[in-house]
Write an enzyme that holds these catalytic residues in place. Structure first.
Site, short mmCIF file in Angstrom:
data_model
loop_
_atom_site.label_atom_id
_atom_site.label_comp_id
_atom_site.label_asym_id
_atom_site.label_seq_id
_atom_site.Cartn_x
_atom_site.Cartn_y
_atom_site.Cartn_z
N ARG A 38 -11.06 -0.53 1.90
CA ARG A 38 -12.53 -0.62 1.95
C ARG A 38 -13.11 -0.74 0.54
NH1 ARG A 38 -12.96 4.84 5.22
NH2 ARG A 38 -10.88 4.09 5.77
N LYS A 69 1.55 7.74 0.70
CA LYS A 69 1.91 7.73 2.12
C LYS A 69 3.29 8.33 2.30
CE LYS A 69 -0.43 3.46 3.66
NZ LYS A 69 -1.30 4.01 4.70
N GLU A 113 -7.94 2.54 0.33
CA GLU A 113 -8.17 1.58 -0.76
C GLU A 113 -8.74 0.25 -0.27
OE1 GLU A 113 -5.42 1.80 0.84
OE2 GLU A 113 -5.02 -0.32 1.20
N ASP A 162 0.86 -1.19 0.00
CA ASP A 162 0.00 0.00 0.00
C ASP A 162 0.89 1.24 0.00
OD1 ASP A 162 -1.96 1.87 0.23
OD2 ASP A 162 -2.60 1.31 2.27
N1 BES Z 1 -3.42 0.09 5.13
C1 BES Z 1 -3.87 1.32 5.67
C2 BES Z 1 -4.24 1.24 7.13
C3 BES Z 1 -3.14 1.01 8.10
C4 BES Z 1 -2.19 1.97 8.35
C5 BES Z 1 -3.14 -0.15 8.84
C6 BES Z 1 -1.24 1.76 9.29
C7 BES Z 1 -2.20 -0.36 9.79
C8 BES Z 1 -1.23 0.60 10.01
C9 BES Z 1 -5.10 1.82 4.93
O1 BES Z 1 -5.17 1.48 3.59
C10 BES Z 1 -5.06 3.31 5.06
O2 BES Z 1 -4.10 3.88 4.64
N2 BES Z 1 -6.08 3.88 5.67
C11 BES Z 1 -6.12 5.29 5.88
C12 BES Z 1 -7.55 5.72 5.64
C13 BES Z 1 -7.74 7.21 5.62
C14 BES Z 1 -7.04 7.79 4.41
C15 BES Z 1 -9.20 7.50 5.58
C16 BES Z 1 -5.71 5.58 7.32
O3 BES Z 1 -6.06 4.83 8.21
O4 BES Z 1 -4.99 6.57 7.52
ZN ZN Z 2 -4.22 -0.31 3.06
ZN ZN Z 3 -4.15 2.77 2.29
#
Ligand code: BES
Ligand code: ZN
Ligand code: ZN
Length: 460
Positions: free
Chosen positions: A313, A239, A311, A232
């Protein structure tokens, strides 16, 4: 190395597993020289502490500590730490610990044999344990093998664990248990109606896919859906480096449902299992999906993209919609879905959501029994408006980020409308520092709680 118990051995050495209160009584079982030796070493039965004692031909046995009541509340799988310190040999347990507490310790022993040595030689414990009488050793071995699969899949770096390799892992598992598997790949995702899996995964040269595995012909239907984002980057809303650093583990949901599936199949549970995994890499190129794109999902709901990093969800939504098209007694999704879940409960605890209050209670109790900590969060209806933007049905990333784990769960629930019983686990899948029986790295969460709850959940 297989995670298994040793065959019964008349020459096995006693391994006393005791609390500090039991120390003096235990030492009275040893001969005087041995007892003095253990005292002289300062052994006080602290959690995970260990002291071997000598006999005429070397080591005659060992005493190991469970720790004080306070320590015992802070630790689990203590016997895993003990094993790591034990010299080569075959041991048998002498302990007052019984029932589920004993099984927790035995699983700790087995799991401390887990080593990720795909890329470098690592030392393995050469201490072996004869399973105590009356314990279902084969069941514990099946659980350990499932957990080891989960860890291996998560630990394998993204260059060797892309969507195709995840598919191969699922196919290997299916082959081992004569399960059926079908996979929809690349542009076929559009033809077959998985537009959001395609949109998220299409910017990677490693084609996105939807993996669909089925096992068992009779009994209640359990459908597991796992997030298989093999890496990701965050997509165009990239990120930052520090946040991207661990994102090989973003297929932790897929790894966990595959590990759980392995446990279920190895144990031959009388149910019909379906495992759905959207496997993608969230990468960046000219074809990447963009902020403000509006995607039409499999279910027909439109989704405005406000952050390409939300992504998981999206790919889960299409897989859940597929799951929802045929009856299941229970659908469970598992995903490394939100950073918010980590802020809320840290790495150890898996927050979960349940549409059925009695299912939620069953899983909570089971998780506590098998030392797989889970904690329920609410589907808080007043927050539904947070996932409703102006010009589409849904918003994938509500601004402000309040209640991030809840809004993500509410988003997923919109895609499960025909299945009354649905649960979702927002897991971390990673152990940040070595703990008993859990080295730093990939780790399963929630799978053992679910496994322990299944008889009650599904009336098995
Ligand atoms: N894979 C991440 C969530 C994640 C981040 C899990 C760090 C464990 C540790 C996910 O795809 C994500 O980036 N989610 C974002 C959503 C936001 C942009 C609404 C998040 O949690 O910051
Ligand atoms: Zn993710
Ligand atoms: Zn993500």
């Amino acid at each position: 190395m297989p995670l298994s118990f040793a065959a019964a051995d008349p020459a096995s050495l006693p391994l006393y597993l005791i609390t500090p209160e039991q120390l003096e009584a235990t030492l009275s079982n040893l001969d005087e020289a041995q007892a003095q030796w253990v005292r002289a070493q300062g052994f006080s039965a602290g959690a995970g502490s260990l002291c071997t004692f000598p006999g005429a031909s070397g080591i005659a046995g060992a005493v190991a500590g469970l720790g004080s009541e306070k320590e015992r509340k802070r630790t689990r799988f203590t016997l895993g730490t003990v094993r790591a310190g034990l010299p080569k040999g075959v041991y048998h347990l002498v302990t007052d610990v019984t029932g589920e507490a004993l099984e927790e310790q035995l699983l700790g022993w087995l799991m401390s044999g887990y080593v990720f040595d795909k890329y470098a030689k690592k030392s393995h414990s050469e201490a072996e344990l004869v399973a105590p009488e009356g314990v279902d050793a084969a069941r514990l071995e099946a659980i350990a093998a499932g957990e080891a699969l989960t860890r291996d899949l998560i630990n394998t770096p993204a260059n060797d664990m892309g969507p195709e390799e995840l598919e191969t892992a699922a196919r290997d598992l299916a082959d081992s248990y004569s399960a059926k598997i079908s996979v929809t790949t690349g542009d076929a995702l559009l033809a077959e109606g998985f537009p959001m899996v395609h949109a998220v995964g299409r910017a990677s040269p490693r084609a996105p896919r939807l993996i669909d595995m089925r096992w068992g012909d009779t009994g209640p239907v359990l459908t597991l859906v796992g997030k298989g984002v093999c890496f990701d980057t965050g997509g165009l809303n990239l990120k930052p480096g520090a946040s991207m650093g661990l994102m090989k583990k973003d297929m932790g949901g897929a790894a966990t449902v595959l590990g759980l599936a392995k446990m279920i199949m190895a144990l031959g549970l009388p149910l019909q299992l379906r495992v759905l995994i959207p496997a993608v890499e969230n990468a960046v190129d000219g074809s990447a999906f963009r902020p403000q794109d509006i995607l039409t999902s499999r279910k027909g709901l439109t989704v405005e993209i406000n952050n390409t990093d939300a992504e998981g969800r999206l790919v889960l939504a299409d897989a859940l919609a597929l799951a929802d098209e045929t009856p299941s007694d229970l659908v469970i999704s598992m995903a490394t879905l939100t950073g918010a879940a980590r802020v809320a409960v840290g790495p150890d605890i898996a927050p979960y959501f349940a549409t059925d209050a009695s299912d939620a209670a069953t899983v909570a109790k089971a998780g506590a029994r098998v030392a797989d900590p889970v904690w329920q969060l609410p589907y808080w209806e007043p927050y539904e408006t947070m996932i409703e933007p102006g010009i589409a049905d849904l918003d994938n990333a509500p601004s402000g980020g309040m209640a991030g784990s809840i809004t993500a769960a509410l988003f997923l629930r919109r895609f499960v409308t025909e299945t009354p019983r649905y649960m979702h686990f927002d897991i971390y899948g990673w152990n940040p520092s070595a703990k008993p029986a859990r080295p730093k790295g990939g780790v399963g969460q929630g799978a053992r709680a679910i496994l322990a709850a299944l008889p009650e959940l599904l009336g098995l």
